[in-house]
Design an enzyme around this catalytic site. Structure first.
Site, PDB file in Angstrom:
ATOM      1  N   GLY A 265     102.816  67.127  33.406  1.00 27.56           N
ATOM      2  CA  GLY A 265     101.740  67.917  32.817  1.00 27.56           C
ATOM      3  C   GLY A 265     102.268  69.210  32.225  1.00 27.56           C
ATOM      4  O   GLY A 265     103.481  69.460  32.228  1.00 27.56           O
TER       5      GLY A 265
ATOM      6  N   MET B 157     102.225  73.567  31.841  1.00 25.42           N
ATOM      7  CA  MET B 157     102.277  74.657  32.824  1.00 25.42           C
ATOM      8  C   MET B 157     100.854  74.962  33.316  1.00 25.42           C
ATOM      9  O   MET B 157      99.882  74.766  32.592  1.00 25.42           O
ATOM     10  CB  MET B 157     102.912  75.898  32.196  1.00 25.42           C
ATOM     11  CG  MET B 157     104.425  75.749  32.028  1.00 25.42           C
ATOM     12  SD  MET B 157     105.223  77.215  31.327  1.00 25.42           S
ATOM     13  CE  MET B 157     105.108  78.376  32.702  1.00 25.42           C
ATOM     14  N   PHE B 158     100.754  75.442  34.529  1.00 27.80           N
ATOM     15  CA  PHE B 158      99.476  75.826  35.175  1.00 27.80           C
ATOM     16  C   PHE B 158      98.550  74.632  35.423  1.00 27.80           C
ATOM     17  O   PHE B 158      97.346  74.800  35.589  1.00 27.80           O
ATOM     18  CB  PHE B 158      98.748  76.918  34.358  1.00 27.80           C
ATOM     19  CG  PHE B 158      99.654  78.011  33.899  1.00 27.80           C
ATOM     20  CD1 PHE B 158     100.206  78.900  34.819  1.00 27.80           C
ATOM     21  CD2 PHE B 158     100.006  78.132  32.567  1.00 27.80           C
ATOM     22  CE1 PHE B 158     101.078  79.898  34.410  1.00 27.80           C
ATOM     23  CE2 PHE B 158     100.876  79.123  32.146  1.00 27.80           C
ATOM     24  CZ  PHE B 158     101.411  80.011  33.063  1.00 27.80           C
TER      25      PHE B 158
ATOM     26  N   LYS C 219     101.280  70.923  38.900  1.00 27.52           N
ATOM     27  CA  LYS C 219     102.319  69.911  39.174  1.00 27.52           C
ATOM     28  C   LYS C 219     103.053  70.203  40.473  1.00 27.52           C
ATOM     29  O   LYS C 219     103.211  69.325  41.307  1.00 27.52           O
ATOM     30  CB  LYS C 219     103.385  69.900  38.063  1.00 27.52           C
ATOM     31  CG  LYS C 219     102.922  69.494  36.707  1.00 27.52           C
ATOM     32  CD  LYS C 219     104.095  69.433  35.737  1.00 27.52           C
ATOM     33  CE  LYS C 219     104.835  70.756  35.564  1.00 27.52           C
ATOM     34  NZ  LYS C 219     104.011  71.829  34.998  1.00 27.52           N
ATOM     35  N   THR C 220     103.547  71.438  40.598  1.00 30.23           N
ATOM     36  CA  THR C 220     104.342  71.787  41.778  1.00 30.23           C
ATOM     37  C   THR C 220     103.483  71.766  43.034  1.00 30.23           C
ATOM     38  O   THR C 220     103.926  71.305  44.088  1.00 30.23           O
ATOM     39  CB  THR C 220     105.013  73.163  41.574  1.00 30.23           C
ATOM     40  OG1 THR C 220     105.884  73.076  40.440  1.00 30.23           O
ATOM     41  CG2 THR C 220     105.844  73.566  42.790  1.00 30.23           C
TER      42      THR C 220
ATOM     43  N   GLU D  67     110.695  70.532  38.326  1.00 32.55           N
ATOM     44  CA  GLU D  67     111.173  71.027  37.024  1.00 32.55           C
ATOM     45  C   GLU D  67     112.174  70.057  36.386  1.00 32.55           C
ATOM     46  O   GLU D  67     113.227  70.463  35.875  1.00 32.55           O
ATOM     47  CB  GLU D  67     111.819  72.422  37.181  1.00 32.55           C
ATOM     48  CG  GLU D  67     110.898  73.463  37.799  1.00 32.55           C
ATOM     49  CD  GLU D  67     109.883  74.047  36.824  1.00 32.55           C
ATOM     50  OE1 GLU D  67     109.792  73.555  35.659  1.00 32.55           O
ATOM     51  OE2 GLU D  67     109.163  74.972  37.221  1.00 32.55           O
ATOM     52  N   ALA D  68     111.822  68.794  36.394  1.00 32.50           N
ATOM     53  CA  ALA D  68     112.734  67.738  35.931  1.00 32.50           C
ATOM     54  C   ALA D  68     113.149  67.908  34.467  1.00 32.50           C
ATOM     55  O   ALA D  68     114.208  67.429  34.056  1.00 32.50           O
ATOM     56  CB  ALA D  68     112.084  66.371  36.120  1.00 32.50           C
ATOM     57  N   GLN D  69     112.330  68.596  33.680  1.00 27.31           N
ATOM     58  CA  GLN D  69     112.663  68.766  32.251  1.00 27.31           C
ATOM     59  C   GLN D  69     113.932  69.585  32.033  1.00 27.31           C
ATOM     60  O   GLN D  69     114.486  69.583  30.950  1.00 27.31           O
ATOM     61  CB  GLN D  69     111.489  69.388  31.487  1.00 27.31           C
ATOM     62  CG  GLN D  69     111.271  70.879  31.687  1.00 27.31           C
ATOM     63  CD  GLN D  69     110.556  71.233  32.991  1.00 27.31           C
ATOM     64  OE1 GLN D  69     110.127  70.365  33.733  1.00 27.31           O
ATOM     65  NE2 GLN D  69     110.435  72.529  33.273  1.00 27.31           N
TER      66      GLN D  69
ATOM     67  N   CYS E 195      91.941  74.915  29.486  1.00 28.44           N
ATOM     68  CA  CYS E 195      92.278  75.704  28.296  1.00 28.44           C
ATOM     69  C   CYS E 195      91.765  77.140  28.454  1.00 28.44           C
ATOM     70  O   CYS E 195      90.577  77.356  28.703  1.00 28.44           O
ATOM     71  CB  CYS E 195      91.678  75.067  27.044  1.00 28.44           C
ATOM     72  SG  CYS E 195      91.990  76.025  25.552  1.00 28.44           S
TER      73      CYS E 195
HETATM   74 ZN    ZN Z   1      90.796  74.791  23.939  1.00 28.70          ZN
END
Ligand code: ZN
Length: 192
Positions: free
Chosen positions: A21, A23-24, A27-28, A94-96, A150
């Site tokens: 996904g 950030m924010f 995931k972690t 942080e696999a990326q 968002c």
């Molecule tokens: Zn939006």
């Protein structure tokens, strides 16, 4: 949120779970939740993260909501194999930030009977798939896509909006330079 019920777990083999996904998106937090549950079940858990990430703590994985677990910092993803012999469950955050060797490493761990749980950013700040996440999604048995909200309109968000101008693909930071945006509100910052 997908969960893996004990009755649906594979037997006598390992498997790969991906949490992907922006950030924010939590995931972690989700990674920590799964690893905590495994620890409570007396499974032997090891957690790894790339050395690049010094945002909160040098040796813990920490979510934006400040949950943490002790982890091993590594530069080369192949080092996971050295430290994992005695473990049943392997977490990678942080696999990326790891190279494509992570695909071979995760397959090896799962083939050796381990449960492998990997969290990472699936797109960069331009919305381009962030290697090696697409490859990991392809080899995983279980996939969870976490969505954020968002900041601009409240829609479900899966894009990481960079708030500064930089040509670099990786600029380490948190809410100071990033926020979550939906497809409609996301844009690539450019010099005008
Ligand atoms: Zn939006």
């Amino acid at each position: 949120m997908m969960d893996i019920a004990p009755h649906s777990m594979p037997k006598e083999t390992g498997w790969i779970e991906i949490i992907a996904g922006c950030m924010f998106s939590g995931k972690t937090e989700e990674l920590i939740r799964r690893l905590r549950r495994a620890t409570i079940a007396k499974q032997r858990v090891k957690i790894f993260k790339p050395k690049i990430d010094n945002r909160y703590s040098s040796s813990d994985i920490v979510s934006h909501s400040e949950q943490s677990l002790p982890s091993i910092l590594i530069e080369d993803i192949n080092d996971v194999l050295k430290y994992s012999n005695e473990s049943n469950v392997i977490g990678i955050d942080e696999a990326q930030f790891f190279n494509n060797d992570i695909i071979k490493v995760c397959n090896k761990l799962a083939n050796d009977g381990k449960r492998v749980i990997v969290a990472g950013l699936d797109q960069d700040y331009q919305g381009i798939p962030f290697e090696p996440m697409p490859q990991l999604l392809a080899i995983a048995e279980y996939i969870t896509k976490t969505l954020a909200i968002c900041v601009n309109c409240g829609n479900p968000a899966d894009k990481t909006q960079r708030k500064i101008i930089s040509p670099e693909r990786v600029v380490v930071g948190a809410s100071d330079i990033y926020e979550a945006r939906c497809r409609k509100c996301h844009y690539i910052p450019e010099e005008s």
